[in-house]
Design a protein around this motif. Structure first.
Motif, PDB file in Angstrom:
ATOM      1  N   TYR A   1      -6.439   4.545   6.396  1.00 55.06           N
ATOM      2  CA  TYR A   1      -7.129   3.680   5.448  1.00 55.06           C
ATOM      3  C   TYR A   1      -6.277   2.449   5.156  1.00 55.06           C
TER       4      TYR A   1
ATOM      5  N   ILE B   1     -13.619   2.726  -5.827  1.00 55.19           N
ATOM      6  CA  ILE B   1     -12.512   1.783  -5.999  1.00 55.19           C
ATOM      7  C   ILE B   1     -12.321   1.589  -7.495  1.00 55.19           C
TER       8      ILE B   1
ATOM      9  N   SER C   1      -7.160   0.820  -6.321  1.00 47.64           N
ATOM     10  CA  SER C   1      -6.957   2.098  -5.644  1.00 47.64           C
ATOM     11  C   SER C   1      -8.273   2.640  -5.104  1.00 47.64           C
ATOM     12  N   LEU C   2      -8.129   3.484  -4.090  1.00 46.84           N
ATOM     13  CA  LEU C   2      -9.270   4.168  -3.477  1.00 46.84           C
ATOM     14  C   LEU C   2      -9.164   5.648  -3.828  1.00 46.84           C
TER      15      LEU C   2
ATOM     16  N   TRP D   1     -11.739  -2.025   1.366  1.00 45.98           N
ATOM     17  CA  TRP D   1     -11.033  -0.912   1.981  1.00 45.98           C
ATOM     18  C   TRP D   1     -11.672  -0.657   3.343  1.00 45.98           C
TER      19      TRP D   1
ATOM     20  N   PHE E   1     -11.594  -7.519  -2.486  1.00 46.70           N
ATOM     21  CA  PHE E   1     -10.687  -6.410  -2.178  1.00 46.70           C
ATOM     22  C   PHE E   1     -11.459  -5.309  -1.453  1.00 46.70           C
TER      23      PHE E   1
ATOM     24  N   GLN F   1       0.841  -1.197   0.000  1.00 49.45           N
ATOM     25  CA  GLN F   1       0.000   0.000   0.000  1.00 49.45           C
ATOM     26  C   GLN F   1       0.878   1.249   0.000  1.00 49.45           C
TER      27      GLN F   1
ATOM     28  N   ASN G   1      -3.167   3.819  -3.207  1.00 49.84           N
ATOM     29  CA  ASN G   1      -2.943   2.708  -4.126  1.00 49.84           C
ATOM     30  C   ASN G   1      -2.517   1.436  -3.409  1.00 49.84           C
ATOM     31  N   CYS G   2      -2.938   0.316  -3.949  1.00 44.71           N
ATOM     32  CA  CYS G   2      -2.510  -0.984  -3.438  1.00 44.71           C
ATOM     33  C   CYS G   2      -2.176  -1.913  -4.596  1.00 44.71           C
TER      34      CYS G   2
ATOM     35  N   CYS H   1      -6.118  -1.082   2.750  1.00 45.38           N
ATOM     36  CA  CYS H   1      -6.625  -1.985   1.736  1.00 45.38           C
ATOM     37  C   CYS H   1      -6.399  -3.404   2.228  1.00 45.38           C
TER      38      CYS H   1
END
Lengths: 114, 112
Positions: B88, B64, B74-75, B35, B33, B6, B22-23, B90
């Protein structure tokens, strides 16, 4: 809060002493988990349970044991606490929903080993 | 070995701006997946989640984006607010096991 209660919420203990953390849920969900949270590591799974007397190890299980004699209670025991086990411990449950299972977390138990 | 990576570790955004976290993952068997959002002294709370059969999911100001070929997700937080200030995480899991693998977290600060 998905009906999860953790106790104690805060504890300071000495190195070498046993410690038990309790997770209690009120809705008879089958799956329960114990995670620890540490800076730089996120949350890591310690142990989990798929039902009464049905438990298994997670990625960081060394030094920890668990028991689940009743659906509603999942106990995490540190047999002989070490300073490396100073952490925040979160219990979680898996709730089945139409869109898929959702993991809900408790409020956490802050453990300091001195 | 970190299965879910992350970035960034911390993020400062002005009110009204867009926050992007981002992850990246390695295990192609991951199929869920989520968050999570965590406020100080509280447990993580599910914010939004996606499965690999869609490339984007939006819930209010939170979106997302998922790129299966790049093994990244990504968020995006649109119109970021001071109340969004939190950490936050992931996460990912496989095949309905519910055993979540978490990223290391991003501390978001939104200034007025």
């Amino acid at each position: 809060d998905a009906g999860i209660t953790q106790s104690p919420r805060h504890k300071v203990t000495e190195t070498g002493t046993p410690v038990t953390l309790r997770c209690h849920q009120t809705e008879n969900h089958r799956y329960m988990y114990w995670y620890r949270q540490d800076p730089g590591h996120g949350l890591r799974l310690i142990h989990y349970s798929y039902g009464v007397k049905d438990t298994d190890k997670g990625e960081v299980s060394d030094g920890y044991s668990v028991s689940r004699s009743k659906t509603e209670d999942f106990l995490l025991t540190l047999e002989s606490a070490t300073s490396s086990q100073t952490s925040v411990y979160f219990c979680a449950i898996s709730v089945f929903q139409a869109s898929g299972n959702t993991i809900y977390f408790g409020e956490g138990s802050w453990l300091t080993v001195v | 070995q970190q299965q879910v990576k992350q970035s960034p570790q911390s993020l400062i955004v002005q009110k009204g701006g867009i926050s992007i976290i981002n992850c990246a993952y390695e295990n192609t068997a991951f199929d869920y997946f989520p968050w999570y959002q965590q406020f100080p002294g509280k447990g993580p709370a599910l914010l939004i989640a996606i499965r690999p059969d869609v490339s984007e999911k939006k819930e209010g100001r939170f979106t997302i984006s998922f790129n299966k070929s790049a093994k990244q997700f990504s968020l995006h937080i649109m119109d970021s607010q001071p109340g969004d200030s939190a950490t936050y995480f992931c996460a990912a899991s496989t095949g309905g096991t519910d055993k979540l693998i978490f990223g290391t977290g991003t501390r978001l600060q939104v200034f007025p």
